[in-house]
Design an enzyme around this catalytic site. Sequence first.
Site, PDB file in Angstrom:
ATOM      1  N   ILE A  92       0.872  -1.177   0.000  1.00 26.59           N
ATOM      2  CA  ILE A  92       0.000   0.000   0.000  1.00 26.59           C
ATOM      3  C   ILE A  92       0.905   1.222   0.000  1.00 26.59           C
ATOM      4  O   ILE A  92       1.829   1.312   0.820  1.00 26.59           O
ATOM      5  CB  ILE A  92      -0.917  -0.003   1.238  1.00 26.59           C
ATOM      6  CG1 ILE A  92      -1.898  -1.186   1.135  1.00 26.59           C
ATOM      7  CG2 ILE A  92      -1.683   1.317   1.319  1.00 26.59           C
ATOM      8  CD1 ILE A  92      -2.777  -1.361   2.356  1.00 26.59           C
ATOM      9  N   LEU A  93       0.699   2.136  -0.927  1.00 27.78           N
ATOM     10  CA  LEU A  93       1.603   3.263  -1.120  1.00 27.78           C
ATOM     11  C   LEU A  93       1.065   4.496  -0.380  1.00 27.78           C
ATOM     12  O   LEU A  93      -0.147   4.685  -0.258  1.00 27.78           O
ATOM     13  CB  LEU A  93       1.728   3.548  -2.613  1.00 27.78           C
ATOM     14  CG  LEU A  93       2.401   2.398  -3.394  1.00 27.78           C
ATOM     15  CD1 LEU A  93       2.108   2.502  -4.879  1.00 27.78           C
ATOM     16  CD2 LEU A  93       3.898   2.375  -3.122  1.00 27.78           C
ATOM     17  N   HIS A 109      -6.515  -4.763 -10.241  1.00 29.70           N
ATOM     18  CA  HIS A 109      -7.089  -5.316  -9.014  1.00 29.70           C
ATOM     19  C   HIS A 109      -8.062  -6.433  -9.398  1.00 29.70           C
ATOM     20  O   HIS A 109      -8.955  -6.209 -10.236  1.00 29.70           O
ATOM     21  CB  HIS A 109      -7.815  -4.226  -8.230  1.00 29.70           C
ATOM     22  CG  HIS A 109      -8.454  -4.731  -6.975  1.00 29.70           C
ATOM     23  ND1 HIS A 109      -7.727  -5.016  -5.835  1.00 29.70           N
ATOM     24  CD2 HIS A 109      -9.743  -5.052  -6.695  1.00 29.70           C
ATOM     25  CE1 HIS A 109      -8.562  -5.472  -4.913  1.00 29.70           C
ATOM     26  NE2 HIS A 109      -9.777  -5.500  -5.399  1.00 29.70           N
ATOM     27  N   GLU A 143      -6.780   6.645  -1.956  1.00 27.24           N
ATOM     28  CA  GLU A 143      -7.700   5.689  -1.343  1.00 27.24           C
ATOM     29  C   GLU A 143      -7.523   4.322  -2.024  1.00 27.24           C
ATOM     30  O   GLU A 143      -7.650   4.197  -3.239  1.00 27.24           O
ATOM     31  CB  GLU A 143      -9.153   6.179  -1.515  1.00 27.24           C
ATOM     32  CG  GLU A 143     -10.130   5.510  -0.570  1.00 27.24           C
ATOM     33  CD  GLU A 143     -11.549   6.040  -0.745  1.00 27.24           C
ATOM     34  OE1 GLU A 143     -11.718   7.062  -1.426  1.00 27.24           O
ATOM     35  OE2 GLU A 143     -12.466   5.386  -0.228  1.00 27.24           O
ATOM     36  N   GLN A 173      -7.696 -13.346 -17.891  1.00 26.00           N
ATOM     37  CA  GLN A 173      -8.250 -12.083 -18.385  1.00 26.00           C
ATOM     38  C   GLN A 173      -7.324 -10.897 -18.066  1.00 26.00           C
ATOM     39  O   GLN A 173      -7.201  -9.966 -18.853  1.00 26.00           O
ATOM     40  CB  GLN A 173      -9.629 -11.831 -17.760  1.00 26.00           C
ATOM     41  CG  GLN A 173     -10.698 -12.790 -18.258  1.00 26.00           C
ATOM     42  CD  GLN A 173     -10.834 -12.754 -19.783  1.00 26.00           C
ATOM     43  OE1 GLN A 173     -10.889 -11.681 -20.380  1.00 26.00           O
ATOM     44  NE2 GLN A 173     -10.838 -13.917 -20.395  1.00 26.00           N
TER      45      GLN A 173
HETATM   46  C1  GRF Z   1      -2.774 -11.215  -9.631  1.00 22.32           C
HETATM   47  O1  GRF Z   1      -3.846 -11.985  -9.180  1.00 22.32           O
HETATM   48  C2  GRF Z   1      -3.182  -9.771  -9.710  1.00 22.32           C
HETATM   49  O2  GRF Z   1      -4.584  -9.635  -9.818  1.00 22.32           O
HETATM   50  C3  GRF Z   1      -2.730  -9.196  -8.411  1.00 22.32           C
HETATM   51  O3  GRF Z   1      -1.501  -9.868  -8.149  1.00 22.32           O
HETATM   52  C4  GRF Z   1      -1.654 -11.229  -8.599  1.00 22.32           C
HETATM   53  C5  GRF Z   1      -0.338 -11.759  -9.133  1.00 22.32           C
HETATM   54  O4  GRF Z   1      -0.011 -11.025 -10.272  1.00 22.32           O
HETATM   55  N1  GRF Z   1      -2.581  -7.771  -8.515  1.00 22.32           N
HETATM   56  P1  GRF Z   1       1.399 -11.316 -11.064  1.00 22.32           P
HETATM   57  O5  GRF Z   1       1.359 -12.748 -11.573  1.00 22.32           O
HETATM   58  O6  GRF Z   1       2.527 -11.140 -10.071  1.00 22.32           O
HETATM   59  O7  GRF Z   1       1.403 -10.321 -12.181  1.00 22.32           O
END
Ligand code: GRF
Length: 200
Positions: A92-93, A109, A143, A173
């Site tokens: 979280i930034l 997300h 946020e 996806q």
């Molecule tokens: C993914 O499920 C993505 O939705 C979340 O981090 C998970 C791993 O992503 N943000 P990656 O394989 O490290 O790109």
Amino acid sequence: MILISGEGSNMAAIVRSARQERWAERFGARVTAVISNKAEAGGLVFAQAEGIATAVVSHKAFATRELFDTALAEAIDAHAPALVVLAGFMRILTPGFVARYAGRLLNIHPSLLPAFPGLHTHQRAIDAGCKVAGVTVHQVTAELDHGPILDQAVVPVLADDTAAALAARILTQEHLLYPRAIGGWLAAQARAAEPAFSPS
Ligand code: GRF
């Protein structure tokens, strides 16, 4: 510039799309570096094999979130990126960091925001009896998981779905959505940068 924390499968999909869709020739854009907060992130190996600069800024090395974010910003700004992409970046930034990159900081997300911000999105969708789930690419604001939405993809939630099965369906996806959203962002930036008229 892509920030990761783990496997980096989204980062890899973006790197492949940058090459296949010729972002360098079309937008003058390329992935300049991959930075991780975890030295063991598998995505760093992929990036290095692609000849992309990598760096690790470990959050464990800093006493406060602000000190980490400052060190992270310094590592990012060394590459002066037009766009900072969070791809599986599990930190979280701080508002100060987000403000520094406002308008050029994207995140992916694994839920259909504004539903299910935060963690464990797949189990929460299943527990809520959702018939569809999905993924969102959005601008990062102070946020958590609430910035302007660039694009979304929907997948069905099946009767006997487990969180792992749904996560895998969504991840497929993600690998299509993120490159498409970034390509669209780069195209919009290129259009905005064009002169109002083409000198005769
Ligand atoms: C993914 O499920 C993505 O939705 C979340 O981090 C998970 C791993 O992503 N943000 P990656 O394989 O490290 O790109």
